[in-house]
Design an enzyme around this catalytic site. Structure first.
Site, PDB file in Angstrom:
ATOM      1  N   LYS A  17       0.826  -1.208   0.000  1.00  0.00           N
ATOM      2  CA  LYS A  17       0.000   0.000   0.000  1.00  0.00           C
ATOM      3  C   LYS A  17       0.859   1.256   0.000  1.00  0.00           C
ATOM      4  CE  LYS A  17      -2.541  -0.637   3.647  1.00  0.00           C
ATOM      5  NZ  LYS A  17      -1.914  -1.895   4.137  1.00  0.00           N
ATOM      6  N   ASP A 146      -9.673  -5.883  10.111  1.00  0.00           N
ATOM      7  CA  ASP A 146      -8.995  -5.730  11.401  1.00  0.00           C
ATOM      8  C   ASP A 146      -9.839  -4.841  12.306  1.00  0.00           C
ATOM      9  OD1 ASP A 146      -6.925  -7.142  10.307  1.00  0.00           O
ATOM     10  OD2 ASP A 146      -5.625  -5.406   9.983  1.00  0.00           O
ATOM     11  N   ILE A 147     -10.049  -5.261  13.537  1.00  0.00           N
ATOM     12  CA  ILE A 147     -10.885  -4.475  14.433  1.00  0.00           C
ATOM     13  C   ILE A 147     -10.267  -3.110  14.722  1.00  0.00           C
ATOM     14  CG2 ILE A 147      -9.884  -5.448  16.561  1.00  0.00           C
ATOM     15  CD1 ILE A 147     -12.759  -5.413  17.701  1.00  0.00           C
ATOM     16  N   LYS A 188     -11.743 -15.075  -5.710  1.00  0.00           N
ATOM     17  CA  LYS A 188     -12.575 -15.112  -4.503  1.00  0.00           C
ATOM     18  C   LYS A 188     -12.007 -14.285  -3.346  1.00  0.00           C
ATOM     19  CE  LYS A 188     -15.792 -17.216  -4.553  1.00  0.00           C
ATOM     20  NZ  LYS A 188     -17.159 -16.838  -4.971  1.00  0.00           N
ATOM     21  N   CYS A 380      25.411   5.923  12.929  1.00  0.00           N
ATOM     22  CA  CYS A 380      24.872   6.018  14.287  1.00  0.00           C
ATOM     23  C   CYS A 380      25.589   5.027  15.203  1.00  0.00           C
ATOM     24  CB  CYS A 380      23.354   5.789  14.271  1.00  0.00           C
ATOM     25  SG  CYS A 380      22.515   6.268  15.796  1.00  0.00           S
ATOM     26  N   PHE A 381      24.969   3.926  15.582  1.00  0.00           N
ATOM     27  CA  PHE A 381      25.590   2.890  16.398  1.00  0.00           C
ATOM     28  C   PHE A 381      26.868   2.384  15.738  1.00  0.00           C
ATOM     29  CE2 PHE A 381      25.761  -1.375  18.354  1.00  0.00           C
ATOM     30  CZ  PHE A 381      25.500  -1.073  19.684  1.00  0.00           C
ATOM     31  N   GLN A 384      29.629   4.657  16.633  1.00  0.00           N
ATOM     32  CA  GLN A 384      30.029   4.478  18.024  1.00  0.00           C
ATOM     33  C   GLN A 384      30.905   3.238  18.198  1.00  0.00           C
ATOM     34  OE1 GLN A 384      26.346   4.408  20.212  1.00  0.00           O
ATOM     35  NE2 GLN A 384      25.739   6.458  19.536  1.00  0.00           N
ATOM     36  N   GLU A 404      25.649   2.396  27.455  1.00  0.00           N
ATOM     37  CA  GLU A 404      24.402   1.730  27.047  1.00  0.00           C
ATOM     38  C   GLU A 404      24.409   0.265  27.470  1.00  0.00           C
ATOM     39  OE1 GLU A 404      21.658   1.039  23.019  1.00  0.00           O
ATOM     40  OE2 GLU A 404      23.589   2.054  22.875  1.00  0.00           O
ATOM     41  N   HIS A 514      21.620   9.808  10.443  1.00  0.00           N
ATOM     42  CA  HIS A 514      21.134   8.790   9.504  1.00  0.00           C
ATOM     43  C   HIS A 514      20.994   9.389   8.096  1.00  0.00           C
ATOM     44  CE1 HIS A 514      20.142   5.497  12.320  1.00  0.00           C
ATOM     45  NE2 HIS A 514      20.027   6.493  13.194  1.00  0.00           N
ATOM     46  N   GLU A 516      20.844   7.964   5.309  1.00  0.00           N
ATOM     47  CA  GLU A 516      19.982   7.187   4.413  1.00  0.00           C
ATOM     48  C   GLU A 516      18.567   7.750   4.328  1.00  0.00           C
ATOM     49  OE1 GLU A 516      19.650   4.947   8.435  1.00  0.00           O
ATOM     50  OE2 GLU A 516      21.079   6.216   7.353  1.00  0.00           O
TER      51      GLU A 516
END
Length: 542
Positions: A17, A146-147, A188, A380-381, A384, A404, A514, A516
């Site tokens: 979608k 989906d509810i 169907k 990023c990571f 580091q 961390e 980031h 990207e």
């Protein structure tokens, strides 16, 4: 007044979608229209920021600091329009706002209900801020039935009645499976999906049917008859080799023409798709190829690195090569020598991530790239871990680590407790909430004159999108720079390291942000273009 296109999905999830919405937006743009794309997610999380990448895929971050669904990345890449906080909403955020209003007494003692209060809030979101656009495309997450999605579907049903005639249409994306034992495509599932949609009062104007082979005329007529859709509006959504062929394929199938017809719009010039054809041709006919190892910790679900994958593709396009990605789970390197996995690759990329699992494997990958002169890109990571590796093995800081992962005597990477955002001081604590508390969105960085990264950007001042809670400790700068690791980019106040690079290395760059997230097929990010260029050069030497 803006016209609205509501995109729903049926039968199963993951049919595309988001790509469909992005492709429709791109096709309408190519006809000269101004488009806005929005994603409505039914889950109860306020945003995807605290969700595991292995469940939800990547978190796409906007310039204004919103943590959003990865489909907004498709929207940006296909239309070039930067998304913002108002382009993604969740059930959690809707309910959060409604409960805050109720607590303030805004409902004047009335009973708060799904209808009208929740549906009104959804409609308010959909209609807000669209004065400058010709078309607003709203993708409803999840699958019909989906509810969780029911309030969103009810809201767009109501809008179909409340907006002027020919100002709202519904595009329904379904699956038409091929049953090998019967030798047939089956209609169907689509029939049942449309029946479910019609039972809540929504009649689709266009059916976009995903399938792996052309739809025979008989099945197309059958879908038209049983789903109450014009036969010309039953559009096949065939698989293509590259997502950048989707706008071309949908145009040739008549999708954009049917969208305009559903609005009663006639006499519009054909779209100019030359740039899309050029991109598709470059992808189909590369002049060579390179292999990049991505050493990550969420490699079981490629959607966790969706923008990264596309940025590598963009870097390949500008260098006229096909980029082959070898996915390597970083934990492997905590038990095995990385050499057999990495000796043949032309470049190593260590992406972002959170937590201690796999961290030592990423450190090992950075060390291999440093010692063997393999182009290395740490994001990023990944930056580091490259700094920790250099601190241990170049700087003699044996216990270098990140807070961390727990208490450490050498916090080369530590928790950020405060930073400047514009003129405001942001503050965080270790015990605070996790959601929405990272350093998020676009921040400026100052690049050192004469540095490799400044040369790549062609500028000494940049703005990039961030998403992190931990930061390289500036106090270790002198010791690391003495060993050849240059802190080439800093925050404007000189407190936060933004980029590092190794001197006397063919290509070794780490960035705290980031890049990207801002790469586009028509405007590849300069760092990815340069990284793939270095990988091409490396492949000639291997």
């Amino acid at each position: 007044m803006a016209r609205y296109i509501f995109i729903t999905g049926g039968v199963v999830s993951s049919l595309g979608k988001g790509l469909t919405s992005a492709a429709i937006g791109a096709l309408l743009q190519a006809r000269g229209y101004r488009c806005r794309l929005r994603k409505l997610d039914p889950y109860l999380n306020v945003d995807p920021g605290t969700m595991s990448p292995t469940q939800h895929g990547e978190v796409f971050v906007t310039d204004d600091g919103a943590e959003t669904d990865l489909d907004l990345g498709h929207y940006e890449r296909f239309t070039g329009r930067p998304a913002n906080k108002q382009d993604n909403i969740t059930t959690g955020r809707i309910y959060q706002d409604i409960i805050a209003r109720e607590r303030r007494g805004d409902y004047l003692g009335g009973t708060v209900q799904v209808i009208p209060h929740v549906t009104d809030a959804i409609k308010e979101f959909i209609l807000g801020g669209n004065e400058d656009y010709d078309f607003v495309l709203c993708e409803i997450g999840g699958t019909v039935g989906d509810i969780e999605a029911m309030p969103f579907l009810e809201a767009i049903r109501q809008l179909g009645n409340e907006l002027p005639r020919q100002h709202a249409i519904y595009v329904h994306l379904t699956l038409m499976p091929y049953i090998p034992s019967a030798g047939e495509l089956k209609t169907k599932p689509t029939q049942h999906s449309v029946k479910e949609l019609r039972s809540i009062g929504i009649q689709p104007d266009i059916l976009l049917v995903r399938c792996d082979r052309p739809i025979p005329p008989g099945e197309r007529r059958k879908l038209s008859l049983f789903c109450n859709v014009r036969e010309s509006a039953v559009i096949p959504g065939l698989d293509v080799k590259s997502i950048y062929e989707v706008p071309i394929a949908y145009h040739e199938a008549g999708l954009d023409a049917e969208v305009l017809a559903a609005f009663g719009i006639e006499g519009v010039p054909q779209p100019n798709l030359e740039k899309w054809r050029t991109i598709a041709d470059n992808i189909r006919n590369p002049e060579g190829e390179v292999t990049i190892a991505v050493v990550g910790k969420y490699t079981g679900l490629k959607d966790a690195y969706k923008s990264l994958i596309e940025a590598l593709v963009h870097g390949g396009i500008v260098n006229k090569v096909k980029v082959n990605i070898e996915w390597i789970e970083s934990e492997v390197f905590e038990k095995e020598d990385p050499a057999p996995y990495l000796e043949h690759v032309a470049g190593i990329l260590v992406p972002g991530g959170f937590g201690e699992r796999g961290a030592e494997g990423k450190i090992a990958a950075a060390g291999f790239a440093r010692r063997r002169d393999v182009p290395y890109f740490g994001i990023c990571f990944g930056m580091q871990m490259a700094v920790i590796e250099a601190a241990r093995n170049l700087g003699g800081i044996d216990h270098a680590n990140s807070t961390e992962f727990g208490p450490t005597s050498e916090p080369v990477v530590g928790l950020m407790t405060e930073w400047l955002k514009g003129n405001m001081l942001e503050k965080r604590t270790l015990t605070g909430d996790l959601g929405g508390t990272l350093r998020l969105g676009a921040y400026e960085a100052c690049l050192s004159e004469g540095s490799r990264i400044a040369e790549i950007y062609g500028s000494e001042r940049i703005s990039e999108r961030h998403r992190h809670r931990y930061e390289v400790n500036i106090e270790y700068r002198e010791r690391l720079e003495a060993q050849g690791m240059r802190f080439a980019g800093l925050s404007p106040d000189g407190v936060l390291p933004e980029t590092i690079e190794l001197e006397n290395h063919p290509w070794f760059i780490g960035v705290q942000y980031h890049p990207e997230l801002k790469s586009r097929p028509f405007e590849p990010h300069p760092l990815f273009a340069s990284f793939i260029e270095a990988a091409v050069e490396r492949s000639r030497l291997v």
